[in-house]
Motif scaffolding. Structure first.
Motif, PDB file in Angstrom:
ATOM      1  N   ILE B  91     -50.668 -22.138 -71.742  1.00 31.77           N
ATOM      2  CA  ILE B  91     -49.283 -21.673 -71.655  1.00 31.77           C
ATOM      3  C   ILE B  91     -48.425 -22.432 -72.658  1.00 31.77           C
ATOM      4  N   ALA B  92     -47.590 -21.676 -73.365  1.00 28.85           N
ATOM      5  CA  ALA B  92     -46.545 -22.280 -74.198  1.00 28.85           C
ATOM      6  C   ALA B  92     -45.262 -22.218 -73.377  1.00 28.85           C
ATOM      7  N   VAL B  93     -44.684 -23.378 -73.122  1.00 29.11           N
ATOM      8  CA  VAL B  93     -43.559 -23.482 -72.179  1.00 29.11           C
ATOM      9  C   VAL B  93     -42.296 -23.933 -72.908  1.00 29.11           C
ATOM     10  N   GLU B  94     -41.223 -23.206 -72.679  1.00 26.41           N
ATOM     11  CA  GLU B  94     -39.938 -23.539 -73.300  1.00 26.41           C
ATOM     12  C   GLU B  94     -39.157 -24.446 -72.357  1.00 26.41           C
ATOM     13  N   LEU B  95     -38.835 -25.653 -72.829  1.00 22.26           N
ATOM     14  CA  LEU B  95     -38.034 -26.590 -72.041  1.00 22.26           C
ATOM     15  C   LEU B  95     -36.575 -26.420 -72.441  1.00 22.26           C
ATOM     16  N   GLN B  96     -35.757 -26.016 -71.484  1.00 20.41           N
ATOM     17  CA  GLN B  96     -34.388 -25.588 -71.793  1.00 20.41           C
ATOM     18  C   GLN B  96     -33.542 -26.710 -72.388  1.00 20.41           C
ATOM     19  N   SER B  97     -33.536 -27.865 -71.741  1.00 23.66           N
ATOM     20  CA  SER B  97     -32.587 -28.869 -72.218  1.00 23.66           C
ATOM     21  C   SER B  97     -33.033 -29.511 -73.528  1.00 23.66           C
ATOM     22  N   MET B 119     -41.709 -16.893 -66.528  1.00 15.70           N
ATOM     23  CA  MET B 119     -41.977 -17.530 -65.228  1.00 15.70           C
ATOM     24  C   MET B 119     -41.722 -19.041 -65.322  1.00 15.70           C
ATOM     25  N   GLU B 120     -41.213 -19.618 -64.232  1.00 19.34           N
ATOM     26  CA  GLU B 120     -40.988 -21.063 -64.233  1.00 19.34           C
ATOM     27  C   GLU B 120     -42.283 -21.806 -63.910  1.00 19.34           C
ATOM     28  N   VAL B 121     -42.534 -22.847 -64.683  1.00 18.57           N
ATOM     29  CA  VAL B 121     -43.705 -23.695 -64.445  1.00 18.57           C
ATOM     30  C   VAL B 121     -43.278 -25.150 -64.460  1.00 18.57           C
ATOM     31  N   ARG B 142     -48.231 -25.732 -64.168  1.00 18.61           N
ATOM     32  CA  ARG B 142     -48.503 -25.049 -62.895  1.00 18.61           C
ATOM     33  C   ARG B 142     -47.280 -24.230 -62.511  1.00 18.61           C
ATOM     34  N   PRO B 143     -47.475 -22.938 -62.187  1.00 19.45           N
ATOM     35  CA  PRO B 143     -46.324 -22.170 -61.702  1.00 19.45           C
ATOM     36  C   PRO B 143     -45.649 -22.915 -60.551  1.00 19.45           C
ATOM     37  N   THR B 144     -44.318 -22.993 -60.564  1.00 17.75           N
ATOM     38  CA  THR B 144     -43.628 -23.759 -59.519  1.00 17.75           C
ATOM     39  C   THR B 144     -43.841 -23.082 -58.178  1.00 17.75           C
TER      40      THR B 144
END
Lengths: 404, 148
Positions: B91-97, B119-121, B142-144
């Protein structure tokens, strides 16, 4: 100063000869493929090897030391004749860097005739990093920590297109169908059979959502160009040669916010906003600006279809259509033979498989044949302007504009 | 015999359980964040460069994209060639802050069928592989809300 007889362009170099060794899995040395391609380019140009002032080799990392000094390796194999030499490496963009180096030498007056050669002998299976424990090497780390092969990055891009643009696996399959039909017409292609959408859909998933027939293979192959000054071309009797008008070798701009091979993360855009255009779009824009043309002027394009989905991305990055409209452009037939802007008339990587340092040179070979109108059953009628585009990992842009 | 738990890469993450975090660095001059950590000089070309301080990254983010690895990756990825290959998702995950996308494996048992873009992980500690003496640890997504 008008170096070519009046149109004011002074930055053109002529493509006097092109040559390729057929792509495949031949099990021989890259040197053999490269020298075969070089000899073919010399014959095509009507030149003898001692006429060449300079040799630029596109390196391979898979041939040991001779691969890192490819220019000298080819020069020696062809028979030392004293030419100046350079060897360049830029991953998939190595060929374009070799062309850029040759062009710079010609335009600077350092050489009249330059031979550009790239060749590779690819291993079976996935590309892998160089050996040893190298935790400071992003390419080593992505394999060690994630097992992230090249196809997994292609899978990420494809899934992102599905989510953002509504592309479907059926759209991706149509790219393969188009390119395989063209590759069937190309004697230098490795895969010369037409492929149906059903065959793509029945092939094994490699990196969801991409299947085996969505992803390009790795191949052996070699390609070469004989580039020269316009003056030399005229003296040599080439009245209307294909001319290279732009070579874009740009790098990304910080922050690069599209996850790029071989990185584990993007740059952060928290302090500096992301640029207005992506790195890939900047590659093409730079080439257009240098050539003084726009996408509307193109007769054809050769783009780096490492995967079927990536070909659609290139349509947008080259400005052939708006963002998210790549699949629509494909479905309209605009990028097929007879369409508004045929893409990958060579058959593309889908039909060749990737021979890394040869590939960007092979793209220019195809554009040259098209502009000379000698591409046979693949010919784009009245082709006048062609562009190539690719991207090498570690931030290498590559795009060449050729005209006739 | 007890194996030693050792990070598969030094100083990229820290902590256990809910306290687990990826570690990046932040430029004290321009506030650019770097992961993998940049310890020598800020890479923002418009920044003269300040000291780089270690910062924990956000624990949760949203999926930018995902895929999986249906075939055994080559070394230096470590897997037991005597066992059948078990695909895992990436998974490539975008961290908002931090405005950054970070790639990682999912926790075991989560497949691409369980995932959607957006989806949030959350980041959790995981095991990359084990040899005779060492359990090599890593980060996983991991999906929250999933606790398996």
């Amino acid at each position: 100063m008008a170096a070519d007889g009046g149109d004011g362009m002074t930055a053109d170099v002529a493509v006097l000869g092109v040559g390729m060794h057929p792509w495949g899995k031949w099990g021989r040395s890259f040197v053999e493929y490269g020298t075969a391609a070089a000899r073919a380019a010399l014959a095509d140009a009507g030149l003898d090897w001692p006429d060449v002032d300079s040799v630029v080799g596109a390196d391979t990392v898979r041939g040991g030391y001779p691969g890192y000094v490819a220019g000298a390796t080819f020069a020696k194999a062809l028979g030392w004749q004293g030419a100046r030499v350079a060897s360049v490496y830029a991953a998939c963009a190595s060929g374009a860097q070799a062309i850029a180096t040759a062009r710079a030498q010609i335009l600077a007056g350092l050489a009249d005739v330059v031979l550009v050669v790239g060749a590779d002998a690819a291993p079976k299976g996935f590309f892998r990093p160089a050996g040893g424990d190298r935790p400071d090497d992003p390419d080593w780390l992505r394999f060690r920590l994630l097992g992230a092969t090249n196809p997994t990055y292609f899978g990420l891009y494809a899934r992102r297109r599905i989510a953002v643009h509504g592309d479907t696996p059926e759209d991706f399959a149509l790219v393969k169908v188009k390119n395989a039909a063209l590759g069937a017409l190309n004697p230098y292609a490795r895969y010369r059979k037409r492929v149906t959408a059903e065959e793509v859909a029945a092939s094994a998933v490699v990196a969801d959502p991409l299947r085996l027939l969505d992803i390009c293979a790795t191949s052996d192959g070699g390609a070469a160009l004989l580039l020269c000054s316009l003056d030399f071309a005229r003296r040599h009797g080439a009245a209307r040669p294909v001319r290279i008008r732009a070579v874009s070798t740009v790098t990304p701009r910080f922050p690069n916010t599209v996850l790029d091979l071989p990185d584990i993360a993007t740059d952060s855009a928290v302090a500096v906003p992301a640029p207005d255009e992506t790195f890939r779009a900047s590659i093409a824009r730079t080439a257009y600006e240098e050539a003084g043309i726009g996408p509307e002027d193109l007769s054809l394009a050769e783009v780096y279809d490492l995967s079927t989905a990536l070909e659609l991305q290139w349509y947008e990055d080259l400005g052939l259509c708006g963002e998210g409209e790549g699949a629509k452009l494909l479905r309209e037939g605009a990028t097929a033979p007879g369409g508004r802007i045929p893409v990958n008339t060579s058959g593309g990587l889908a039909s060749f498989g990737e021979a890394v340092p040869a590939q960007a040179i092979a793209q220019v070979c195809e554009v040259t044949w098209q502009l000379r109108e000698v591409a046979g059953d693949r010919q784009v009628a009245g082709a006048r302007v062609g562009i190539t585009a690719n991207q090498g990992l570690f931030g290498h842009g590559s795009s060449v504009v050729a005209v006739r | 015999m007890t194996r030693t738990r050792t990070p598969a890469v030094s100083d990229w993450f820290t902590g256990e359980g809910d306290g687990f975090r990826l570690l990046g660095t932040r430029c004290t001059s321009c506030a650019s964040v770097f992961f993998p950590r940049e310890d020598s000089h800020c890479r923002n070309p418009h920044c003269a460069g300040g000291a780089l301080e270690e910062v924990p990254l956000s624990r949760t983010g949203r999926i930018w994209s995902y895929t999986d690895s249906r075939y055994r990756p080559p070394s230096p990825y470590v897997s037991n060639p005597e066992l059948p290959w078990e695909p895992y998702a990436l998974i490539a995950v975008e961290l908002q802050s931090e405005r950054i996308v970070v790639l990682g494996q999912t926790v075991p048992g989560v497949t691409v069928a369980d995932l959607t873009v957006g989806m949030e992980v959350e980041v959790v500690p995981g095991v990359l592989d084990e040899d005779a003496e060492t359990t090599w640890t890593t980060w996983q997504w991991r999906p929250t809300g999933v606790t398996a």
